[in-house]
Design a protein around this motif. Sequence first.
Motif, PDB file in Angstrom:
ATOM      1  N   ALA A 243      34.625  28.464  42.622  1.00  0.00           N
ATOM      2  CA  ALA A 243      35.949  28.276  42.016  1.00  0.00           C
ATOM      3  C   ALA A 243      36.500  27.053  42.225  1.00  0.00           C
ATOM      4  O   ALA A 243      37.253  26.472  41.429  1.00  0.00           O
ATOM      5  N   ALA A 244      36.333  26.237  43.499  1.00  0.00           N
ATOM      6  CA  ALA A 244      36.826  25.220  43.821  1.00  0.00           C
ATOM      7  C   ALA A 244      36.403  23.905  42.997  1.00  0.00           C
ATOM      8  O   ALA A 244      36.996  22.939  42.599  1.00  0.00           O
ATOM      9  N   GLY A 245      35.107  24.330  42.439  1.00  0.00           N
ATOM     10  CA  GLY A 245      34.264  23.159  41.853  1.00  0.00           C
ATOM     11  C   GLY A 245      34.524  23.479  40.257  1.00  0.00           C
ATOM     12  O   GLY A 245      34.334  22.778  39.311  1.00  0.00           O
TER      13      GLY A 245
ATOM     14  N   GLU B  71      46.918  33.328  44.707  1.00  0.00           N
ATOM     15  CA  GLU B  71      45.561  32.556  44.426  1.00  0.00           C
ATOM     16  C   GLU B  71      44.533  33.533  43.721  1.00  0.00           C
ATOM     17  O   GLU B  71      44.021  32.994  42.450  1.00  0.00           O
ATOM     18  N   ALA B  72      44.287  34.808  43.815  1.00  0.00           N
ATOM     19  CA  ALA B  72      43.554  35.756  43.039  1.00  0.00           C
ATOM     20  C   ALA B  72      43.706  35.648  41.603  1.00  0.00           C
ATOM     21  O   ALA B  72      43.041  35.515  40.827  1.00  0.00           O
ATOM     22  N   ILE B  73      45.314  36.024  41.264  1.00  0.00           N
ATOM     23  CA  ILE B  73      45.512  36.100  40.016  1.00  0.00           C
ATOM     24  C   ILE B  73      45.625  34.792  39.262  1.00  0.00           C
ATOM     25  O   ILE B  73      45.344  34.817  38.078  1.00  0.00           O
ATOM     26  N   GLY B  74      45.934  33.556  39.921  1.00  0.00           N
ATOM     27  CA  GLY B  74      45.820  32.379  39.229  1.00  0.00           C
ATOM     28  C   GLY B  74      44.193  32.221  38.959  1.00  0.00           C
ATOM     29  O   GLY B  74      44.062  31.482  37.952  1.00  0.00           O
ATOM     30  N   LEU B  75      43.335  32.444  39.900  1.00  0.00           N
ATOM     31  CA  LEU B  75      41.870  32.304  39.300  1.00  0.00           C
ATOM     32  C   LEU B  75      41.705  32.993  38.164  1.00  0.00           C
ATOM     33  O   LEU B  75      40.869  32.582  37.421  1.00  0.00           O
ATOM     34  N   LEU B  76      41.875  34.272  38.308  1.00  0.00           N
ATOM     35  CA  LEU B  76      41.370  35.153  37.370  1.00  0.00           C
ATOM     36  C   LEU B  76      42.131  34.906  35.928  1.00  0.00           C
ATOM     37  O   LEU B  76      41.408  34.806  34.674  1.00  0.00           O
ATOM     38  N   THR B  77      43.340  34.202  36.008  1.00  0.00           N
ATOM     39  CA  THR B  77      44.009  34.134  34.766  1.00  0.00           C
ATOM     40  C   THR B  77      43.354  32.630  34.352  1.00  0.00           C
ATOM     41  O   THR B  77      43.041  32.728  32.872  1.00  0.00           O
TER      42      THR B  77
END
Length: 492
Positions: free
Chosen positions: A209-211, A240-246
Amino acid sequence: MRFITLAPQFDRIRVARWVGAAMLTLPLLTASPTRAEWSAANDEANRQRMMASMRDTAAANDRRNADASFQKGLAGGRSTTGGSGGTAPNSATPSTGAFAATPGAERGPQSVVASRTVFINIEETTPQMVARVTREAAEGKAQSQYNLGRLNYAGLGVARDDVAARRWFGAAATQGHPAASAQYGYLTMYGRGGPVDRDAARAALKIAAAGGDSYGQALYGMMLITDAVEKRTSDAPLPEAIGLLTRAADAGEAVAQATLGSVIYFYGTNGAEQDPAKAIHYLKLAAAQDHPMALQVLGEQYMVGGTVLEKDTAKGWALITKAADLGQSEAMRPLGLSLVQGSNGQAKDPARGLKYIRMAADQHYPAAMGDYAAILYEGALEPKDLARSVRYAREAADAGDGDAQVMMARFAYFGDGVPKDMTVAARYARLAADSGHAEGQHILGALYSGGEGVPKDMKEAVRWFRKSAAQGNADAIAALQEPESIAAARGM
């Protein structure tokens, strides 16, 4: 027994309808996609994703080869239109360009390329490519380790081997390779190619995810949501989770779209507001990519309609059927039951319905195993087979299915297919009763009333009869009218 009393309704909570401008406030289901175990449908979707990824990478490398040939042709004054080979539209096998030493960046879901026609100079045969990638992977080159993992996972040029795929993805992941970290996280999260290792999965997916790997972002965001479910903190904000998923969903990742559509915005969890329009938006995106869970949930929404979707039973069944055919056991069961009973707008087709129920049972879906146990017991759709009925019922009961727990309580009480054992009957009745199953509560009350498998305790019997009666169980209502129950109730 269970089968003759079952109504093939969709999960009461899962299909709770959106009324007016808002949905009902509902708890996060333990059967939500973030809690789903690995399934053949999930795995096949990821393998197809991998093949599509290789096709896209091949296309990018083919274009670079073609550009290089074109520039070379300009410099040498030669025609560049007659390359040594071409890639066929909708090719199922990526060219060896998918495994060039320095491929371009891979982004998004790598959806399948509809068609492509380019001219390339083929420099390697598939065996030569496999040998080179294997050699480079052994030398410690992260990209080649990742490519070798892809070859083993997809079964391209080598036999499909999840153990080897996991090993090579893991080797590249230790070097910080984002795409390899995402795949290693997937395999360790679901126990493919080795045991489940959630700590290793979490660490790898965080790196992915960070990459910036969108698949890694989708899986890591989903894992954060799963952790919240397990800790019962689904109401706590998880930006953080919602941002990643979005980000992953907007990049086209179906698993992220499905999670946002069927969990985050469907229920309004983890700090997000319940939003029917957003839920449907993401469900449609995921369904368009044939994500089985999204197809199922979207189909269920069409079955009953609401302010966001107009009711369309035909479209609903089409989506649910597609989900079932893609291996979604939660879709197989309502489809199968509706076909068996000729309900919910389905023409009666017991043979086809039985096929779907059996398929879901073979995937060890607890509710379907309970259905199939009842079918085998009743002997109407298949020849009666008490031994198999008990086997399916026990597995379903031990997996938490309330109806199957009631079946096992009855089997043990009557000695039907199993040794007569009141203690076992009481144990299964209590499991069902504790989960809120009305008949399980009635049976447990009856056992306390008679002192069978448990000490005789009329007050405890009345307590369970009352719980069962509150759900409309006629036998429990009648039991409360018995003189012994009336007498016990006076002292409570």
